[in-house]
Design an enzyme around this catalytic site. Structure first.
Site, PDB file in Angstrom:
ATOM      1  N   HIS A  82       5.001  -1.302 -10.639  1.00 47.47           N
ATOM      2  CA  HIS A  82       6.325  -0.762  -9.691  1.00 47.47           C
ATOM      3  C   HIS A  82       5.731  -1.353  -8.353  1.00 47.47           C
ATOM      4  O   HIS A  82       4.670  -1.024  -7.763  1.00 47.47           O
ATOM      5  CB  HIS A  82       6.203   0.791  -9.918  1.00 47.47           C
ATOM      6  CG  HIS A  82       7.205   1.310  -9.167  1.00 47.47           C
ATOM      7  ND1 HIS A  82       8.544   0.943  -8.991  1.00 47.47           N
ATOM      8  CD2 HIS A  82       7.169   2.525  -8.408  1.00 47.47           C
ATOM      9  CE1 HIS A  82       9.208   1.747  -8.060  1.00 47.47           C
ATOM     10  NE2 HIS A  82       8.541   2.629  -7.852  1.00 47.47           N
ATOM     11  N   HIS A  84       7.083  -1.690  -4.214  1.00 51.84           N
ATOM     12  CA  HIS A  84       8.231  -1.334  -3.414  1.00 51.84           C
ATOM     13  C   HIS A  84       8.275  -2.344  -2.281  1.00 51.84           C
ATOM     14  O   HIS A  84       8.622  -2.068  -0.979  1.00 51.84           O
ATOM     15  CB  HIS A  84       7.630   0.085  -2.591  1.00 51.84           C
ATOM     16  CG  HIS A  84       7.549   1.077  -3.558  1.00 51.84           C
ATOM     17  ND1 HIS A  84       6.919   2.422  -3.155  1.00 51.84           N
ATOM     18  CD2 HIS A  84       8.491   1.655  -4.519  1.00 51.84           C
ATOM     19  CE1 HIS A  84       7.140   3.271  -3.883  1.00 51.84           C
ATOM     20  NE2 HIS A  84       8.034   3.075  -4.894  1.00 51.84           N
ATOM     21  N   GLU A 107      12.892 -22.978  -8.983  1.00 49.78           N
ATOM     22  CA  GLU A 107      11.727 -23.352  -9.787  1.00 49.78           C
ATOM     23  C   GLU A 107      10.944 -22.154 -10.231  1.00 49.78           C
ATOM     24  O   GLU A 107      10.659 -22.302 -11.449  1.00 49.78           O
ATOM     25  CB  GLU A 107      10.886 -24.141  -8.962  1.00 49.78           C
ATOM     26  CG  GLU A 107       9.530 -24.607  -9.277  1.00 49.78           C
ATOM     27  CD  GLU A 107       9.609 -25.458 -10.776  1.00 49.78           C
ATOM     28  OE1 GLU A 107       8.636 -25.696 -11.534  1.00 49.78           O
ATOM     29  OE2 GLU A 107      10.739 -26.134 -10.767  1.00 49.78           O
ATOM     30  N   ASP A 238      32.747 -25.428 -25.219  1.00 42.83           N
ATOM     31  CA  ASP A 238      31.968 -25.996 -26.525  1.00 42.83           C
ATOM     32  C   ASP A 238      31.700 -27.516 -26.299  1.00 42.83           C
ATOM     33  O   ASP A 238      32.063 -27.965 -25.266  1.00 42.83           O
ATOM     34  CB  ASP A 238      33.054 -25.830 -27.546  1.00 42.83           C
ATOM     35  CG  ASP A 238      32.752 -26.628 -28.786  1.00 42.83           C
ATOM     36  OD1 ASP A 238      31.389 -26.370 -29.262  1.00 42.83           O
ATOM     37  OD2 ASP A 238      33.494 -27.367 -29.399  1.00 42.83           O
ATOM     38  N   GLU A 240      30.739 -30.264 -29.072  1.00 37.78           N
ATOM     39  CA  GLU A 240      31.296 -31.193 -30.104  1.00 37.78           C
ATOM     40  C   GLU A 240      32.794 -31.088 -30.404  1.00 37.78           C
ATOM     41  O   GLU A 240      33.333 -30.224 -30.520  1.00 37.78           O
ATOM     42  CB  GLU A 240      30.672 -30.666 -31.467  1.00 37.78           C
ATOM     43  CG  GLU A 240      30.932 -31.807 -32.709  1.00 37.78           C
ATOM     44  CD  GLU A 240      30.255 -31.647 -33.884  1.00 37.78           C
ATOM     45  OE1 GLU A 240      30.359 -32.186 -34.800  1.00 37.78           O
ATOM     46  OE2 GLU A 240      29.336 -30.641 -33.825  1.00 37.78           O
ATOM     47  N   SER A 373      27.366 -23.394 -27.512  1.00 37.83           N
ATOM     48  CA  SER A 373      27.174 -24.474 -28.913  1.00 37.83           C
ATOM     49  C   SER A 373      26.352 -23.883 -29.888  1.00 37.83           C
ATOM     50  O   SER A 373      25.449 -22.997 -29.641  1.00 37.83           O
ATOM     51  CB  SER A 373      26.674 -25.641 -28.320  1.00 37.83           C
ATOM     52  OG  SER A 373      26.702 -26.859 -29.463  1.00 37.83           O
ATOM     53  N   LYS A 407      29.801 -18.204 -33.594  1.00 37.04           N
ATOM     54  CA  LYS A 407      30.843 -18.953 -32.894  1.00 37.04           C
ATOM     55  C   LYS A 407      32.065 -18.454 -33.133  1.00 37.04           C
ATOM     56  O   LYS A 407      33.249 -18.576 -32.311  1.00 37.04           O
ATOM     57  CB  LYS A 407      30.846 -20.249 -32.371  1.00 37.04           C
ATOM     58  CG  LYS A 407      29.647 -20.789 -31.965  1.00 37.04           C
ATOM     59  CD  LYS A 407      29.697 -22.309 -31.456  1.00 37.04           C
ATOM     60  CE  LYS A 407      30.508 -22.762 -30.525  1.00 37.04           C
ATOM     61  NZ  LYS A 407      30.777 -24.141 -30.372  1.00 37.04           N
ATOM     62  N   ASP A 433      37.299 -27.139 -29.527  1.00 41.06           N
ATOM     63  CA  ASP A 433      38.163 -27.805 -30.506  1.00 41.06           C
ATOM     64  C   ASP A 433      38.386 -26.939 -31.799  1.00 41.06           C
ATOM     65  O   ASP A 433      39.114 -27.416 -32.785  1.00 41.06           O
ATOM     66  CB  ASP A 433      37.519 -29.097 -30.923  1.00 41.06           C
ATOM     67  CG  ASP A 433      36.399 -28.901 -31.663  1.00 41.06           C
ATOM     68  OD1 ASP A 433      35.573 -27.949 -31.189  1.00 41.06           O
ATOM     69  OD2 ASP A 433      36.150 -29.532 -32.693  1.00 41.06           O
TER      70      ASP A 433
END
Length: 474
Positions: A82, A84, A107, A238, A240, A373, A407, A433
Site C-alpha cells: 500500500h 501513498h 515501456e 475482426d 480474417e 480475433s 465471438k 465479415d
C-alpha cells in the site's frame, strides 16, 4: 498461512521483525508487538488489514470475518503493498469523474503482470473514505470487476498493489508509480496517455445525452447515403475477411503453422512456454475425446517420452487446423509458431489497401481502435506489426482474443464494453465479415457493420446490417 502486518503509525525505516503483527487464517492475532516506552505510541495493527486480506484466496473459499483476510482472499497474492506516493494520488485527480486509470504504449507496462508494450493497462479507481477499513466493500467490487488488475487506486489517497511474492509486488509497484508519473507529465503537456501515439488530449463537451468530443467524427457525421451515423468512441475490428484477406490466413498462416509445428516443438520443448502450450492442448484434447470429436488422439504425459508427446500434439494440431477450430489452446501455439516465422522474415502479413489509411484517420480523429480475433493476442500483434504497409500497431489501442469469450456470443461483447469503460455500448462499432458475430454484437447493444471482401461467405437475405466493401466507406 500466516499474514504479517505492520504496526500503525510506526516509522517504517526503523521497524524491526518484532514490530510486526502475525495473524492466522481466521483473522485472529497469533503474535503482537510489545509496547515500547514513550514517545512511542501503543502498538495498533494497520487499518489496511481488511484490504490486504482481500487479495488472498483461502482454501475455505469464502469471506471470513469482516476484518479477516480480505485482500489475500481473492487474488492468491503473496504480498500486498500500500503506497501513498504523490503520483498515485495526483493521477486520480486528473479527472475527478474517472472510474479508471488508462495508459498504453509505454515501456514500463511490460513490468505489469499479463501486459505487454502494446496493451492498454487499466487500473480501477475507488473513492476514498475517512477510515481505511471502510474501503473493504468498494475494493472487493473493484477486484471482482477487473480480474486482470493487480492494483486498485484510491482517489486522493494512494494505491494497493499485489503480486505472488514481495519481490513481484515491489517490482510492479515501481512500474505502476513510473506509469502514474508519466501520465501526469503527459497530461501537463496536453497529451493523452491512453492513446497509442500520446497525441493531444481531445477535449470533451457535455451534450444532453452523452459526452462527446468537439471533433465532428465523434458527434456524428454524414455517411455516403447522407444519413447521420451515430457518435463513436471505439471501433472493434475482426481480422480474417475484414482487415486481411481470408486467403492469407488459409493459404499462408495455417499451412506455415501446420508445416512447422513439429520443428517448433522439438526446438522449444523444454521451455516453460511450450510446456504450457502442451498442457493447454492436452486439456482441450481430453474434452474433445469425451465428446467423441474426430481427429482427437490422447496426448501422453511427459514421462512417456518427448517423441511420443510431440507426435500426438502434431496429429491433434493438424486435425484442429483442418477443421478450422477457434479454440484458445490451438491459437496460442499457432501464435508462437508464427512469431518465429515473422522474426525470421519467412512471413509478412497482408492487409487490404484501405486499412492503413483508415486506421490512421480514425486514430487522428480520437477514435480508439481495437482488434477482436479468434487468433491469440500475440498473433494479432505480430500480424499488425509486420504488414505490407509497415507496423500498424501504433494506431491500435488493444487486442481481444477468445479468452474474453466466443465471438458469436453476445456476452463477449458485453465484456468488451465493460473492459473499454464505455457506458453506452452503441458508441462502439464492430466491423466483421461474419453475420453471427454482427448479430451477437447488436444484441449486446453495439453498432455492427458487415465487411464485404473477396472470398467472404455470402450473407442471409434481408440480414438487416449495413455493409461496406472498404473502410473508406465508414
Amino acid at each position: 498461512m500466516a499474514l504479517w502486518l505492520c504496526v500503525e503509525g510506526v516509522q517504517k525505516e526503523r521497524m524491526q521483525p518484532e514490530d510486526m503483527y502475525i495473524l492466522s487464517p481466521n483473522g485472529s492475532i497469533i503474535s503482537a508487538p510489545s509496547p515500547k516506552p514513550y514517545p512511542n505510541k501503543p502498538p495498533k495493527c494497520t487499518d489496511c488489514a481488511p484490504l490486504f486480506m482481500k487479495n488472498r484466496r483461502l482454501s475455505l473459499g469464502k469471506r471470513l470475518r469482516k476484518l479477516g483476510y480480505k485482500a489475500y482472499e481473492m487474488r492468491n497474492a503473496g504480498a500486498v503493498i500500500h503506497s501513498h506516493g504523490m503520483e498515485s494520488c495526483l493521477v486520480t485527480m486528473l479527472n475527478p469523474q474517472a472510474k479508471e486509470f488508462r495508459i498504453t504504449h509505454m515501456e514500463m507496462i511490460k513490468g505489469i503482470q499479463g501486459h505487454g508494450y502494446y496493451d492498454e493497462l487499466v487500473v480501477p479507481i475507488i473513492e476514498n473514505t475517512a477510515y481505511e477499513n471502510e474501503l473493504t466493500d468498494s475494493l472487493t467490487k473493484a477486484i471482482e470487476a477487473y480480474p486482470k488488475a493487480t492494483a486498485v487506486l484510491v482517489r486522493n489517497h494512494g494505491v494497493y498493489i499485489w503480486g505472488d511474492s514481495w519481490i513481484h509486488a515491489k517490482a510492479q509497484a515501481e512500474c505502476y508509480h513510473y506509469l502514474f508519473d508519466a501520465a501526469i507529465k503527459l497530461h501537463q503537456l496536453g497529451l493523452d496517455a491512453a492513446t497509442p501515439d500520446h497525441g493531444p488530449i481531445q477535449r470533451h463537451v457535455h451534450s444532453q445525452n452523452h459526452i462527446s468530443t468537439k471533433l465532428s467524427v465523434k458527434s456524428g457525421v454524414k455517411d455516403s447515403q447522407n444519413q447521420t451515423e451515430p457518435p463513436r468512441r471505439c471501433i472493434v475490428l475482426d481480422i480474417e475477411g475484414t482487415t486481411t484477406p481470408i486467403t492469407f490466413v488459409t493459404d499462408v498462416l495455417f499451412p506455415y503453422a501446420r508445416e512447422n509445428v513439429g520443428k517448433h516443438l522439438n526446438l522449444t520443448y523444454d521451455t516453460a512456454e511450450t510446456q504450457e502450450d502442451i498442457k493447454l492442448l492436452r486439456s482441450q484434447v481430453e474434452d474433445d475425446l469425451r465428446q467423441g470429436l474426430a481427429g482427437a488422439v490422447p496426448i501422453p504425459h511427459a514421462d512417456e517420452g518427448k517423441d511420443k508427446v510431440i507426435a500426438a500434439v502434431v496429429s491433434n494440431v493438424e486435425a484442429m487446423i483442418k477443421a478450422d477450430r477457434k479454440i484458445t489452446a490451438l491459437k496460442e501455439l499457432q501464435g508462437h509458431i508464427w512469431r518465429t516465422g515473422f522474426e525470421c522474415n519467412e512471413l509478412k502479413s497482408v492487409v487490404f489497401e484501405d486499412v492503413a489509411e483508415a486506421l490512421e484517420k480514425w486514430h487522428s480523429s480520437g477514435i480508439k481502435v481495437y482488434i477482436y480475433s479468434s487468433g491469440s493476442r500475440l498473433a494479432q500483434r505480430l500480424l499488425f506489426g509486420n504488414t505490407n504497409y509497415g507496423d500498424l500497431r501504433k494506431y491500435l489501442s488493444g487486442f481481444f482474443d477468445t479468452t474474453i469469450g466466443n465471438k458469436k456470443e453476445n456476452k463477449s461483447y458485453k465484456e468488451i464494453t465493460e473492459t473499454l469503460g464505455v457506458e453506452d455500448p452503441s458508441e462502439i462499432l464492430l466491423v466483421t465479415d461474419v453475420y453471427q458475430e454482427a448479430t451477437a454484437a447488436k444484441a449486446a447493444g453495439l453498432e455492427a457493420i458487415i465487411s464485404i471482401r473477396p472470398g467472404n461467405a455470402s450473407l442471409p437475405e434481408n440480414h438487416g446490417f449495413k455493409t461496406v466493401t472498404s473502410f473508406s466507406q465508414i
